[in-house]
Write an enzyme that holds these catalytic residues in place. Sequence first.
Site, PDB file in Angstrom:
ATOM      1  N   LYS A  48       0.807  -1.224   0.000  1.00 18.88           N
ATOM      2  CA  LYS A  48       0.000   0.000   0.000  1.00 18.88           C
ATOM      3  C   LYS A  48       0.839   1.272   0.000  1.00 18.88           C
ATOM      4  O   LYS A  48       0.344   2.356  -0.338  1.00 18.88           O
ATOM      5  CB  LYS A  48      -0.972   0.000   1.176  1.00 18.88           C
ATOM      6  CG  LYS A  48      -1.999  -1.115   1.097  1.00 18.88           C
ATOM      7  CD  LYS A  48      -2.911  -0.987  -0.127  1.00 18.88           C
ATOM      8  CE  LYS A  48      -3.902  -2.117  -0.211  1.00 18.88           C
ATOM      9  NZ  LYS A  48      -4.786  -2.024  -1.358  1.00 18.88           N
TER      10      LYS A  48
HETATM   11  N1  PMP Z   1      -3.463  -8.230   1.304  1.00 22.39           N
HETATM   12  C1  PMP Z   1      -3.630  -7.303   2.238  1.00 22.39           C
HETATM   13  C2  PMP Z   1      -3.115  -7.559   3.602  1.00 22.39           C
HETATM   14  C3  PMP Z   1      -4.301  -6.103   1.953  1.00 22.39           C
HETATM   15  O1  PMP Z   1      -4.462  -5.172   2.909  1.00 22.39           O
HETATM   16  C4  PMP Z   1      -4.797  -5.902   0.649  1.00 22.39           C
HETATM   17  C5  PMP Z   1      -5.528  -4.642   0.332  1.00 22.39           C
HETATM   18  N2  PMP Z   1      -6.886  -4.592   0.671  1.00 22.39           N
HETATM   19  C6  PMP Z   1      -4.616  -6.912  -0.300  1.00 22.39           C
HETATM   20  C7  PMP Z   1      -3.938  -8.055   0.057  1.00 22.39           C
HETATM   21  C8  PMP Z   1      -5.159  -6.817  -1.707  1.00 22.39           C
HETATM   22  O2  PMP Z   1      -4.521  -5.847  -2.471  1.00 22.39           O
HETATM   23  P1  PMP Z   1      -5.383  -4.959  -3.447  1.00 22.39           P
HETATM   24  O3  PMP Z   1      -6.241  -4.062  -2.605  1.00 22.39           O
HETATM   25  O4  PMP Z   1      -4.394  -4.200  -4.259  1.00 22.39           O
HETATM   26  O5  PMP Z   1      -6.224  -5.863  -4.270  1.00 22.39           O
END
Ligand code: PMP
Length: 344
Positions: A48
């Site tokens: 993130k």
């Molecule tokens: N794993 C974790 C721990 C996350 O916080 C997120 C984000 N919601 C994701 C995977 C998935 O990534 P994305 O939001 O880019 O699909």
Amino acid sequence: MKQNNQVFDNVLDLIGNTPLIRLNKITSKFKGNFFAKVEAFNPGHSSKDRIALHIIEEAERKGILNPGDTIIETTSGNTGFSIAMVSIIKGYDCVLAVSSKSSADKIDMLKTMGAKVYVCPAHVSADDPRSYYQVAKRLHEEIKGSVYINQYFNELNIDAHYHSTGPEIWNQTEGKITHLVACSGTGGTISGTAKYLKEQNPNIKVIGVDAFGSVLKKYHETREFDEKEIYPYRIEGLGKNLIPTATDFDAIDEFIKVTDEESAHTARLIAKTEGLFVGYTSGAAMQAIAQLNEQGEFNENDNVVVIFPDHGSRYMSKVYSDKWMNEQGFFDSVNHETEKTVQY
Ligand code: PMP
């Protein structure tokens, strides 16, 4: 040992360019070569960081954000931490509207990182004025010069990974990647990475990981929102009860669903076999690989890249707590000899 004599101007210069690490033991019985893109090496310990920096810098480029302005988001998770970190360095106020379900540890961590945290009741519906969505919307309207990140509906989320994660994986595998396996939450990671990789080689197969209790897999197959798919589950950050516009469903070839229990055991197994202390969704992604291998998806010469989104330290009271695992009944069904604590 890695050599690095570079001095960085600030912590943001360390975002991205995370390592690709070969998986050795956990995949030893699988067909193919397996590599993990370990996003915990970002300074905020998750993927993130990439979207926080990219979205904020795009707003700066467009002249929307000026020094002292406010950045708003609705998460107590990884995105909140990353926005808080970027805000400190760039001199913005960070306001996070979070659910009262968020742990005290998480809220304390965000406050430590300088964020102003609004704790909103978890039990109200999304359109209730007290919900964290509505609080964030109201604050965005009230605070002049504020930017609302809105990660589920912000296409810059895809763009961040198109410009960083995708090219990094292409270069690190010298173009030899055959499969990408990645969790889908907002969908930004998988969509942006897939879009870049498929532009280089349209034959790369992209597999999204979804949770039982989430609508994404069914929506991908039918393009219909099926409420019946929705029920509570434990993995945080994976799957969704709505369709995010930050997911490009056309860039994903198929979805595979994983269970809370198998993902939890697999996350613990990654630590024990590869020495990588990563989060719950990394266990989910690795579990998906085990299922795909079982289905005969991979050949001997395939190069499979899996994204491990964050660090294990955020899950100490959950998947890495024996007490929590026991409470979920996750130690009951199988004899996990190695999970037992040795008492002296
Ligand atoms: N794993 C974790 C721990 C996350 O916080 C997120 C984000 N919601 C994701 C995977 C998935 O990534 P994305 O939001 O880019 O699909």
